[in-house]
Write an enzyme that holds these catalytic residues in place. Structure first.
Site, PDB file in Angstrom:
ATOM      1  N   ASP A 299      -6.462 -40.231  -3.825  1.00  0.00           N
ATOM      2  CA  ASP A 299      -6.028 -40.003  -2.458  1.00  0.00           C
ATOM      3  C   ASP A 299      -4.770 -39.132  -2.321  1.00  0.00           C
ATOM      4  OD1 ASP A 299      -6.464 -40.411   0.258  1.00  0.00           O
ATOM      5  OD2 ASP A 299      -4.970 -41.984   0.339  1.00  0.00           O
TER       6      ASP A 299
ATOM      7  N   CYS B  55     -25.622 -32.264   8.219  1.00  0.00           N
ATOM      8  CA  CYS B  55     -25.293 -32.668   9.590  1.00  0.00           C
ATOM      9  C   CYS B  55     -26.334 -32.130  10.579  1.00  0.00           C
ATOM     10  CB  CYS B  55     -23.914 -32.146   9.986  1.00  0.00           C
ATOM     11  SG  CYS B  55     -22.561 -33.109   9.301  1.00  0.00           S
TER      12      CYS B  55
ATOM     13  N   CYS C 287     -26.624 -32.510  14.720  1.00  0.00           N
ATOM     14  CA  CYS C 287     -25.888 -33.707  15.177  1.00  0.00           C
ATOM     15  C   CYS C 287     -24.448 -33.349  15.535  1.00  0.00           C
ATOM     16  CB  CYS C 287     -25.905 -34.759  14.055  1.00  0.00           C
ATOM     17  SG  CYS C 287     -24.934 -36.227  14.438  1.00  0.00           S
TER      18      CYS C 287
ATOM     19  N   CYS D 239     -20.174 -37.457  15.985  1.00  0.00           N
ATOM     20  CA  CYS D 239     -18.771 -37.773  15.659  1.00  0.00           C
ATOM     21  C   CYS D 239     -17.833 -37.038  16.604  1.00  0.00           C
ATOM     22  CB  CYS D 239     -18.457 -37.439  14.202  1.00  0.00           C
ATOM     23  SG  CYS D 239     -18.904 -35.765  13.718  1.00  0.00           S
TER      24      CYS D 239
ATOM     25  N   CYS E 188     -15.362 -39.188  19.467  1.00  0.00           N
ATOM     26  CA  CYS E 188     -13.946 -39.373  19.096  1.00  0.00           C
ATOM     27  C   CYS E 188     -13.131 -39.675  20.353  1.00  0.00           C
ATOM     28  CB  CYS E 188     -13.420 -38.114  18.409  1.00  0.00           C
ATOM     29  SG  CYS E 188     -11.645 -38.228  18.098  1.00  0.00           S
TER      30      CYS E 188
ATOM     31  N   CYS F 261      -5.483 -37.776  15.963  1.00  0.00           N
ATOM     32  CA  CYS F 261      -6.377 -38.769  15.354  1.00  0.00           C
ATOM     33  C   CYS F 261      -5.717 -40.155  15.356  1.00  0.00           C
ATOM     34  CB  CYS F 261      -6.706 -38.328  13.928  1.00  0.00           C
ATOM     35  SG  CYS F 261      -7.679 -39.547  13.038  1.00  0.00           S
TER      36      CYS F 261
ATOM     37  N   CYS G 174     -15.645 -42.266  14.278  1.00  0.00           N
ATOM     38  CA  CYS G 174     -16.502 -41.131  13.878  1.00  0.00           C
ATOM     39  C   CYS G 174     -17.370 -41.495  12.680  1.00  0.00           C
ATOM     40  CB  CYS G 174     -15.663 -39.885  13.608  1.00  0.00           C
ATOM     41  SG  CYS G 174     -14.336 -40.115  12.428  1.00  0.00           S
TER      42      CYS G 174
ATOM     43  N   CYS H 243     -22.068 -42.162  12.848  1.00  0.00           N
ATOM     44  CA  CYS H 243     -22.798 -41.204  12.012  1.00  0.00           C
ATOM     45  C   CYS H 243     -24.194 -41.742  11.691  1.00  0.00           C
ATOM     46  CB  CYS H 243     -22.016 -40.956  10.724  1.00  0.00           C
ATOM     47  SG  CYS H 243     -22.803 -39.744   9.653  1.00  0.00           S
TER      48      CYS H 243
HETATM   49  S1  SF4 Z   1     -21.948 -37.901  12.969  1.00  0.00           S
HETATM   50 FE1  SF4 Z   1     -22.299 -37.614  10.767  1.00  0.00          FE
HETATM   51  S2  SF4 Z   1     -24.186 -36.371  10.638  1.00  0.00           S
HETATM   52 FE2  SF4 Z   1     -23.458 -36.247  12.760  1.00  0.00          FE
HETATM   53  S3  SF4 Z   1     -22.215 -34.370  12.764  1.00  0.00           S
HETATM   54 FE3  SF4 Z   1     -20.813 -36.055  12.387  1.00  0.00          FE
HETATM   55  S4  SF4 Z   1     -20.651 -36.195  10.170  1.00  0.00           S
HETATM   56 FE4  SF4 Z   1     -22.466 -34.940  10.632  1.00  0.00          FE
HETATM   57  S1  SF4 Z   2     -10.794 -41.477  13.003  1.00  0.00           S
HETATM   58 FE1  SF4 Z   2      -9.720 -39.859  14.146  1.00  0.00          FE
HETATM   59  S2  SF4 Z   2     -11.213 -38.225  14.287  1.00  0.00           S
HETATM   60 FE2  SF4 Z   2     -12.381 -40.069  13.787  1.00  0.00          FE
HETATM   61  S3  SF4 Z   2     -13.013 -40.907  15.776  1.00  0.00           S
HETATM   62 FE3  SF4 Z   2     -11.086 -41.893  15.217  1.00  0.00          FE
HETATM   63  S4  SF4 Z   2      -9.547 -40.664  16.263  1.00  0.00           S
HETATM   64 FE4  SF4 Z   2     -11.393 -39.413  16.168  1.00  0.00          FE
END
Ligand code: SF4
Ligand code: SF4
Length: 346
Positions: free
Chosen positions: A128, A182, A185, A188, A192, A208, A238, A242
């Site tokens: 990380d 992706c 799609c 995400c 958000c 974020c 997000c 997915c």
């Molecule tokens: S939700 Fe998942 S599959 Fe859809 S655009 Fe975002 S990262 Fe890609």
């Molecule tokens: S982690 Fe950040 S980018 Fe993802 S949905 Fe939450 S606020 Fe948005």
């Protein structure tokens, strides 16, 4: 469980990683990430916010060989962190419900790295915070692809992998890179809460919720507080939406499981009262330790401001006299917000 013996090949290393508890492992060459220029621009645009360490040494981050001279291969290993969200008020990002993943990943990577050294290579570990552009390299190692959310998506496990890497001087057979799946799609992006994914593959960290509730040390911008909703620490939105979640399964690492006394249960009032010593004891092994008591209490106040009712006002009233100015300010904001919502004079 067989240890690695001399001159291990890629297949032996990957099966050893799985035996050590990783859920997935892939291998790529140690040449620089193709995302290096994109990354430098992201930093130059100020989108990393206060995360100054990300801006440090961008060349080392982009080029694994600058980290370990003579490196030939990069081993990327992933631990699945998905688990159901516990019931109760206030959500904590799933990866942070139990013990800190850094220590868990490091322990497993160290075992593997020691065996690589015994087998004749040099090895260097990163988890990380290490100076490696890990998501793009994980894609190259065949583990997943960096989705429009900028998160790594595994076609086998969904978007919940925590990654660690070992750079090694051993020359190993690379895996086939993952392609972007992706498609059309955009879930995400549209889900958000703060609009932090400003375009496909573009994250403005300063908006974020993970940044606002974890990395940001000071006051959370008032206009963003309502958008945080009930998220006490981090955000999974997000990831939750997915479609590749159809492959998500519960983590087999029991140290990730939420303990009984969990901030995700209805303990928000108790947290507002927690002493410094209690905080250190309760969160000693948790990633939440990182935000310190004042950061956690700041976040609890924001959550109560967003979801609380009149029964939360006495606890917030007390917090508005807290020794930490940061907590006092957010408690006062939360009280104003609840009063507005229930129609009490401010
Ligand atoms: S939700 Fe998942 S599959 Fe859809 S655009 Fe975002 S990262 Fe890609
Ligand atoms: S982690 Fe950040 S980018 Fe993802 S949905 Fe939450 S606020 Fe948005």
């Amino acid at each position: 469980m067989n240890m690695l013996v001399s001159a291990p090949d890629s297949a032996a290393i990957k099966s050893r990683a799985i035996a050590l508890g990783f859920d997935i492992c892939g291998i790529t060459g140690a040449d620089p990430s193709s995302h290096a220029d994109f990354y430098r621009q992201w930093i130059a645009d100020g989108k990393a916010g206060e995360m100054a360490w990300l801006a440090r040494d961008p060349n080392r981050r982009a080029d694994p060989r600058a980290v370990l001279p003579g490196a030939r291969s990069l081993i990327v290993a992933g631990l699945n962190s998905w688990q159901p969200q516990p019931a109760g008020r206030g959500r904590v990002a799933r990866y942070a419900l139990g013990d800190d993943y850094h220590a868990i990943l490091l322990e497993k990577l160290e075992t593997l790295a020691v065996e690589l050294v015994r087998a004749g290579g040099q090895a260097k570990i990163h988890v990380d915070t290490g100076p490696v552009l890990e998501k793009s390299l994980a894609g190259r190692a065949g583990i997943g692809w960096q989705g429009k959310s900028t998160m790594l998506i595994s076609p086998k496990l969904g978007p919940w992998l925590l990654l660690g890497e070992i750079l090694t001087t051993l020359d190993l057979e690379p895996d086939t890179p993952q392609r972007d799946r992706c498609g059309s799609c955009t879930r995400c992006i549209s889900s958000c809460p703060t609009g932090a994914i400003t375009a496909p593959y573009q994250l403005d960290a300063r908006r974020c919720i993970a940044y606002l509730t974890i990395e940001l040390k000071g006051s959370i911008p008032e206009e963003l507080r309502p958008l945080i909703g009930d998220r006490v620490y981090g955000c999974d939105e997000c990831l939750d939406v997915c479609p590749w979640n159809r492959f998500a399964r519960r983590t087999r690492e029991t140290r990730f499981h939420a303990p009984e006394e969990d901030v995700a249960r209805d303990r928000l009032h108790a947290l507002l009262d927690i002493t410094g010593a209690e905080f250190k004891r309760r969160f000693a092994r948790s990633p939440i330790l990182r935000v310190k008591r004042r950061g956690l209490l700041r976040n609890v106040c924001v959550v109560l401001g967003n979801i609380g009712d009149s029964s939360d006002l006495p606890a917030l009233e007390k917090a508005s006299r807290h020794e930490e100015p940061l907590v006092r300010e957010h408690a006062a904001w939360a009280m104003r917000r609840i009063r507005e919502r229930i129609g009490l004079p401010g």
